[in-house]
Design a protein around this motif. Structure first.
Motif, short mmCIF file in Angstrom:
data_model
loop_
_atom_site.label_atom_id
_atom_site.label_comp_id
_atom_site.label_asym_id
_atom_site.label_seq_id
_atom_site.Cartn_x
_atom_site.Cartn_y
_atom_site.Cartn_z
N ALA A 94 58.36 -14.76 -40.32
CA ALA A 94 57.03 -15.34 -40.15
C ALA A 94 56.17 -14.47 -39.24
CB ALA A 94 57.14 -16.75 -39.59
N GLN A 95 56.79 -13.97 -38.14
CA GLN A 95 56.07 -13.12 -37.22
C GLN A 95 55.65 -11.82 -37.90
OE1 GLN A 95 54.90 -13.68 -34.31
NE2 GLN A 95 54.17 -11.63 -33.83
N LYS A 96 56.56 -11.28 -38.73
CA LYS A 96 56.22 -10.06 -39.46
C LYS A 96 55.04 -10.28 -40.40
CE LYS A 96 60.78 -7.86 -39.43
NZ LYS A 96 61.93 -7.40 -40.26
N ARG A 97 55.03 -11.46 -41.05
CA ARG A 97 53.92 -11.77 -41.95
C ARG A 97 52.61 -11.88 -41.18
NH1 ARG A 97 57.77 -15.17 -44.59
NH2 ARG A 97 57.01 -16.97 -43.38
N ARG A 98 52.69 -12.54 -39.99
CA ARG A 98 51.48 -12.68 -39.17
C ARG A 98 50.98 -11.31 -38.72
NH1 ARG A 98 54.27 -17.34 -37.22
NH2 ARG A 98 55.16 -16.17 -35.48
N GLU A 99 51.92 -10.45 -38.32
CA GLU A 99 51.53 -9.12 -37.85
C GLU A 99 50.93 -8.30 -39.00
OE1 GLU A 99 55.07 -7.48 -36.20
OE2 GLU A 99 54.91 -8.61 -34.31
N LYS A 100 51.52 -8.45 -40.20
CA LYS A 100 51.01 -7.72 -41.35
C LYS A 100 49.59 -8.18 -41.70
CE LYS A 100 52.02 -6.56 -46.16
NZ LYS A 100 52.95 -6.73 -47.30
N LYS A 101 49.38 -9.51 -41.68
CA LYS A 101 48.05 -10.04 -41.98
C LYS A 101 47.04 -9.59 -40.94
CE LYS A 101 45.54 -14.29 -43.03
NZ LYS A 101 44.37 -13.91 -42.22
N SER A 102 47.46 -9.61 -39.65
CA SER A 102 46.57 -9.17 -38.59
C SER A 102 46.19 -7.70 -38.77
CB SER A 102 47.24 -9.37 -37.23
OG SER A 102 46.44 -8.86 -36.18
N GLN A 103 47.19 -6.89 -39.14
CA GLN A 103 46.93 -5.47 -39.36
C GLN A 103 45.98 -5.25 -40.53
OE1 GLN A 103 47.74 -2.98 -37.48
NE2 GLN A 103 46.85 -1.42 -38.82
N GLN A 104 46.17 -6.02 -41.61
CA GLN A 104 45.29 -5.91 -42.76
C GLN A 104 43.86 -6.29 -42.41
OE1 GLN A 104 47.37 -8.45 -45.50
NE2 GLN A 104 48.49 -6.76 -46.46
N ASP A 105 43.71 -7.37 -41.59
CA ASP A 105 42.38 -7.79 -41.16
C ASP A 105 41.71 -6.69 -40.33
OD1 ASP A 105 42.70 -10.18 -42.42
OD2 ASP A 105 43.28 -11.30 -40.63
N LYS A 106 42.50 -6.06 -39.44
CA LYS A 106 41.95 -4.99 -38.61
C LYS A 106 41.52 -3.80 -39.47
CE LYS A 106 44.52 -6.05 -34.37
NZ LYS A 106 45.57 -5.57 -33.43
N GLU A 107 42.35 -3.48 -40.47
CA GLU A 107 42.02 -2.36 -41.35
C GLU A 107 40.75 -2.64 -42.12
OE1 GLU A 107 45.49 -1.84 -43.72
OE2 GLU A 107 46.64 -0.86 -42.13
N ARG A 108 40.60 -3.90 -42.59
CA ARG A 108 39.39 -4.26 -43.33
C ARG A 108 38.16 -4.13 -42.43
NH1 ARG A 108 38.02 -7.26 -47.89
NH2 ARG A 108 36.00 -8.31 -47.75
N GLU A 109 38.28 -4.61 -41.17
CA GLU A 109 37.16 -4.51 -40.23
C GLU A 109 36.82 -3.05 -39.97
OE1 GLU A 109 38.26 -6.64 -36.76
OE2 GLU A 109 38.24 -8.60 -37.73
N ASN A 110 37.87 -2.21 -39.81
CA ASN A 110 37.64 -0.79 -39.56
C ASN A 110 36.96 -0.11 -40.75
OD1 ASN A 110 38.75 -0.84 -37.00
ND2 ASN A 110 40.81 -0.33 -37.71
N GLN A 111 37.37 -0.53 -41.97
CA GLN A 111 36.75 0.04 -43.17
C GLN A 111 35.26 -0.31 -43.23
OE1 GLN A 111 39.27 -1.64 -46.16
NE2 GLN A 111 40.68 0.10 -46.19
N ILE A 112 34.95 -1.56 -42.89
CA ILE A 112 33.55 -1.99 -42.90
C ILE A 112 32.75 -1.23 -41.86
CG2 ILE A 112 32.01 -3.95 -42.44
CD1 ILE A 112 34.13 -5.76 -43.67
N LYS A 113 33.32 -1.08 -40.65
CA LYS A 113 32.63 -0.34 -39.59
C LYS A 113 32.42 1.13 -39.99
CE LYS A 113 34.24 -3.22 -35.75
NZ LYS A 113 35.11 -3.28 -34.54
N GLN A 114 33.48 1.71 -40.61
CA GLN A 114 33.37 3.09 -41.05
C GLN A 114 32.28 3.24 -42.09
OE1 GLN A 114 36.98 4.68 -42.72
NE2 GLN A 114 36.04 6.59 -43.33
N GLN A 115 32.21 2.27 -43.00
CA GLN A 115 31.20 2.32 -44.04
C GLN A 115 29.79 2.22 -43.45
OE1 GLN A 115 31.99 2.91 -47.17
NE2 GLN A 115 29.85 3.00 -47.81
N GLU A 116 29.67 1.38 -42.41
CA GLU A 116 28.37 1.25 -41.74
C GLU A 116 27.91 2.60 -41.19
OE1 GLU A 116 26.33 -1.22 -41.33
OE2 GLU A 116 27.44 -2.96 -42.04
N GLN A 117 28.85 3.34 -40.58
CA GLN A 117 28.51 4.63 -40.00
C GLN A 117 28.18 5.66 -41.08
OE1 GLN A 117 28.08 5.46 -36.80
NE2 GLN A 117 28.41 3.29 -36.31
#
Length: 285
Positions: A94-117
């Motif tokens: 369960a913890q691994k799933r939470r960490e994976k989801k958190s990492q995916q969310d961070k990656e999505r946010e980073n992609q959006i920020k990168q696209q903004e730049q």
């Protein structure tokens, strides 16, 4: 590298969807110019421009992803000690799933920020200026909707609240659209195709398409807008940067139109819809 491969797969899926949406748009445009020779000639030029624009943009986006894949980030491996191995074993699934989801969310946010730049002085900014200019002529401005897969339905829900004083949830809108398309299969299936084979959907694929509309955050497009207009019995106006200034759906219905904007370049992750408000209607914000 896996993330870059996933990005390319998502991009290719979006490209296939955009091609399908463009073909549906072209068919609708052809119908409007059916008996007008002058419009037919202008339409041929417009269709060629739209298809060329899309081909160029798709090529640029694929090249951008491939460039990232050719320059992967180096990862330094750390030695595994008995203590760290023991700690790893204690991490629950369960913890691994939470960490994976958190990492995916961070990656999505980073992609959006990168696209903004990347788009500060690129296609996104140019598109935004063009849409703003068209909105200004209508006394409107953009009301930002989050980019989470529900943007079309949230934009329509916002418009229903401020234009029709009707509160309706995204879930209810999705269910209404799915039910409407199911009940009017013959009207919609000619414009629907398998993204891999480009063949008309089978009965099972059609049902799966409708189920995804109702139960997931799958993006909505022109077919879903048409269904929304018919479900709500409202005209819907889509303002965009290129092509016709606005695409009209449900013109046979009475009452104020729901005004939304369509963005091709706002995010690398897919097309996006925003809502609008009157320039002097800040209370609606």
């Amino acid at each position: 590298m896996d993330n870059d491969t996933d990005d390319l797969a998502v991009l290719e899926t979006r490209h296939r969807k955009e091609k399908k949406e463009l073909q549906a748009q072209i068919q609708a445009m052809k119908k409007t110019a059916k008996n007008d020779k002058t419009k037919k000639k202008e339409l041929t030029t417009e269709i060629a421009r739209l298809e060329n624009e899309m081909d160029i943009r798709h090529k640029q986006e694929i090249e951008a992803i491939q460039a990232i894949q050719k320059d992967p980030v180096e990862v330094t491996e750390q030695p595994v000690t008995d203590e760290t191995e023991s700690t790893k074993q204690k991490v629950s699934k369960a913890q691994k799933r939470r960490e994976k989801k958190s990492q995916q969310d961070k990656e999505r946010e980073n992609q959006i920020k990168q696209q903004e730049q990347e788009n500060r002085h690129g296609p996104r900014n140019i598109e935004q200026q063009a849409i703003n200019a068209r909105l200004k002529g209508k006394g409107l401005r953009i009301f930002t909707i989050p980019s989470d897969g529900d943007c079309l339905y949230k934009a329509i829900a916002h418009q229903m609240a401020i234009r029709r004083q009707q509160e309706i949830s995204v879930d209810n809108l999705r269910k209404s659209v799915a039910d409407y398309i199911r009940l009017n299969k013959d009207d919609f299936i000619p414009f629907m195709s398998n993204p891999d084979t480009f063949e008309m959907l089978t009965d099972d694929e059609f049902q799966e398409y409708c189920d995804k509309i109702e139960n997931t955050k799958v993006w909505g497009g022109q077919l879903e807008i048409r269904a929304l207009s018919n479900c709500l019995k409202c005209p819907i106006t889509i303002i965009q940067a290129t092509g016709p200034e606005a695409i009209e759906q449900g013109v046979e219905f009475e009452g104020p139109a729901l005004n939304i904007t369509y963005h091709r370049h706002m995010y690398r992750l897919g097309e996006h819809y925003n809502s609008t408000v009157q320039v002097h209607g800040e209370e609606n914000n």
